[in-house]
Write a protein that holds these residues in place. Structure first.
Motif, PDB file in Angstrom:
ATOM      1  N   GLY A 145      37.728  75.478  19.671  1.00  0.00           N
ATOM      2  CA  GLY A 145      38.606  76.358  18.902  1.00  0.00           C
ATOM      3  C   GLY A 145      39.175  75.585  17.733  1.00  0.00           C
ATOM      4  O   GLY A 145      38.629  75.562  16.631  1.00  0.00           O
ATOM      5  N   ILE A 146      40.263  74.843  17.992  1.00  0.00           N
ATOM      6  CA  ILE A 146      41.039  74.240  16.908  1.00  0.00           C
ATOM      7  C   ILE A 146      40.214  73.330  15.997  1.00  0.00           C
ATOM      8  O   ILE A 146      40.452  73.295  14.785  1.00  0.00           O
TER       9      ILE A 146
ATOM     10  N   SER B  46      38.100  71.951  22.565  1.00  0.00           N
ATOM     11  CA  SER B  46      37.874  70.960  21.497  1.00  0.00           C
ATOM     12  C   SER B  46      38.067  69.530  21.981  1.00  0.00           C
ATOM     13  O   SER B  46      37.229  68.658  21.736  1.00  0.00           O
TER      14      SER B  46
ATOM     15  N   ARG C 215      33.308  75.149  24.280  1.00  0.00           N
ATOM     16  CA  ARG C 215      34.120  76.227  23.686  1.00  0.00           C
ATOM     17  C   ARG C 215      35.133  75.662  22.680  1.00  0.00           C
ATOM     18  O   ARG C 215      36.328  75.613  22.950  1.00  0.00           O
TER      19      ARG C 215
ATOM     20  N   TYR D  79      42.643  81.867  14.987  1.00  0.00           N
ATOM     21  CA  TYR D  79      43.749  80.909  14.837  1.00  0.00           C
ATOM     22  C   TYR D  79      44.379  81.074  13.442  1.00  0.00           C
ATOM     23  O   TYR D  79      44.721  80.091  12.769  1.00  0.00           O
TER      24      TYR D  79
ATOM     25  N   TYR E 112      48.193  74.376  16.241  1.00  0.00           N
ATOM     26  CA  TYR E 112      47.735  75.711  16.636  1.00  0.00           C
ATOM     27  C   TYR E 112      48.771  76.770  16.221  1.00  0.00           C
ATOM     28  O   TYR E 112      48.430  77.825  15.694  1.00  0.00           O
TER      29      TYR E 112
HETATM   30  C1  LIG Z   1      39.369  79.313  27.869  1.00  0.00           C
HETATM   31  C2  LIG Z   1      39.498  78.633  26.558  1.00  0.00           C
HETATM   32  N1  LIG Z   1      38.484  77.895  26.103  1.00  0.00           N
HETATM   33  C3  LIG Z   1      38.546  77.257  24.923  1.00  0.00           C
HETATM   34  C4  LIG Z   1      39.673  77.329  24.129  1.00  0.00           C
HETATM   35  C5  LIG Z   1      39.719  76.577  22.835  1.00  0.00           C
HETATM   36  O1  LIG Z   1      40.682  75.567  22.887  1.00  0.00           O
HETATM   37  P1  LIG Z   1      40.844  74.561  21.656  1.00  0.00           P
HETATM   38  O2  LIG Z   1      41.385  75.368  20.544  1.00  0.00           O
HETATM   39  O3  LIG Z   1      41.804  73.534  22.146  1.00  0.00           O
HETATM   40  O4  LIG Z   1      39.494  74.033  21.363  1.00  0.00           O
HETATM   41  C6  LIG Z   1      40.755  78.080  24.574  1.00  0.00           C
HETATM   42  C7  LIG Z   1      41.983  78.125  23.782  1.00  0.00           C
HETATM   43  O5  LIG Z   1      43.059  78.118  24.238  1.00  0.00           O
HETATM   44  C8  LIG Z   1      40.674  78.756  25.817  1.00  0.00           C
HETATM   45  O6  LIG Z   1      41.681  79.493  26.276  1.00  0.00           O
END
Ligand SMILES: Cc1ncc(COP(=O)(O)O)c(C=O)c1O
Length: 380
Positions: free
Chosen positions: A230-231, A213, A228, A42, A364
């Motif tokens: 991310g942000i 997230s 999983r 990111y 993002y």
């Molecule tokens: C399949 C998948 N899982 C998890 C994430 C993480 O998302 P976030 O950044 O909203 O936590 C993403 C991000 O787009 C994703 O494509």
């Protein structure tokens, strides 16, 4: 005066660890954490973010991800070449022509169709290695993912394939960031029903997962075996409403310095097109950062920056390499003083989310854009 770069993005790796710990605390010890480091982390650095959370690079047990998530095979290869030993999941799946690299680098792609699975089976056969995959079920995102009715038939077919092992079953939430839970709960129900059916038919799938997230914090009932994030790892809230108790630390700080100051008279205009007219005699400072280094032109006139911990207004059209701010209210403001585009000082803060809000976007996009265009440096 010493040399300083036009603008600099400072990545605080300890903030990534802090945020990771918040996720761990939220999910507890029995749920695995796949850290999403796709799209160059990111904008924070694919390799740097992954190494920070990797036990092979010294992360302690409660600060270490169980797996990493990237979008594309190429990013997975980059992580392997950097020495990352943990499982690497390719969330976007293997694109046509990339299948052979999957067993070579022990990558674990998400799969959305039987056709994709067959391609991987052929690659596994060539390499004489079983390829682990996670079947992604589409419960409402309607982007990647297998239609729900195809999941069970695909699992039956997979059980006959010699070079495929279905290690995971997952879905991706489209609505978890919203305050209104109705749509996300509908998605979750669909996924939950699917998981029951899969179990009833006796398919042993070790890792079930759904949460990004927003899901991690708003839907604890959906944590399953793995999450999983991310942000949130990078310190921004995924929610489009204030969510209490997140306690995240932004990992990205974006700073520049004043390179020139002009004394303008009431009625003078600033920058291309003269879109901004000074309403009284003013001091207008130039910053060496513009849209070529991550400051979207559409933010012209809509943002503030911090000088000495005080908010000052950006004025006039943002140019390719320079932009202007009104420093009239800063006593004796001088060339060389720092200006903070994203970050905090003396209790005042400008977040990526604030900048994104002014653009009509989300944090993002700001992270990815700024992180890829500005010069980065790392602090631990
Ligand atoms: C399949 C998948 N899982 C998890 C994430 C993480 O998302 P976030 O950044 O909203 O936590 C993403 C991000 O787009 C994703 O494509």
């Amino acid at each position: 005066m010493p040399y300083f770069p036009p603008s600099i993005v400072t990545i605080d790796l300890s903030a990534i660890t802090h945020n990771f710990r918040k996720v761990k605390k939220r999910v507890g010890p029995s749920v695995k954490v796949l850290a999403v480091v796709k799209s160059d982390g990111y904008g924070h650095g694919l390799v740097q973010a992954a190494k920070r959370l990797s036990s092979s690079f010294g992360a302690s047990r409660d600060e270490a991800a169980d797996a990493f998530g990237v979008s594309f095979v190429q990013e997975g290869i980059t992580l392997r070449k950097a020495g990352v030993k943990e499982p690497i999941m390719v969330l976007g799946g293997a694109l046509h022509g990339e299948e052979d690299a999957v067993p070579v680098h022990s990558l674990v792609p998400f799969v959305s169709s039987m056709e994709g699975i067959q391609r991987l089976n052929a690659a596994g056969k060539k390499a004489r290695r079983k390829i682990k995959v996670h079947i992604k079920a589409d419960t409402g995102m309607s982007r990647l993912g297998m239609p729900l009715k195809e999941v069970l038939p695909s699992l039956r077919e997979c059980s006959k394939l010699k070079f495929i092992k279905v290690e995971g079953l997952c879905t991706h939430f489209a609505f978890a960031f919203l305050k209104d839970k109705k749509k996300n709960l509908r998605q979750l129900k669909r996924f939950d029903n699917l998981v029951q059916e899969v179990r009833k038919e006796g398919h042993a799938i070790p890792t079930i997962h759904a949460c990004n997230s927003a899901g991690i914090f708003a839907y604890p009932e959906a944590h399953y075996d793995m999450v999983r994030p991310g942000i949130v790892l990078y310190g921004s809230s995924p929610f489009d409403y204030p969510f209490p108790g997140l306690d995240l630390k932004p990992a990205m700080r974006w700073t520049t310095r004043i390179v020139h100051i002009r004394e303008l008279k009431k009625g003078d205009t600033v920058s291309y097109g003269g879109n901004f007219t000074v309403s009284r005699d003013s001091r207008i400072a130039a910053l060496p950062v513009g849209y070529a280094r991550g400051l979207f032109r559409n933010l012209s006139g809509r943002i503030q920056v911090l000088v000495r911990g005080r908010r000052v207004q950006q004025v006039g059209t943002i140019c390719m390499d320079f932009t202007s701010i009104d420093v009239s209210a800063i006593d004796n403001c001088r060339v060389g003083e720092e200006a903070i585009l994203i970050g905090s000082e003396n209790g005042e803060e400008i977040t990526a989310s604030e900048m994104a809000g002014n653009l009509g976007s989300i944090s993002y996009e700001i992270h990815c854009h700024v992180g890829s265009l500005a010069k980065r440096r790392y602090v631990k």
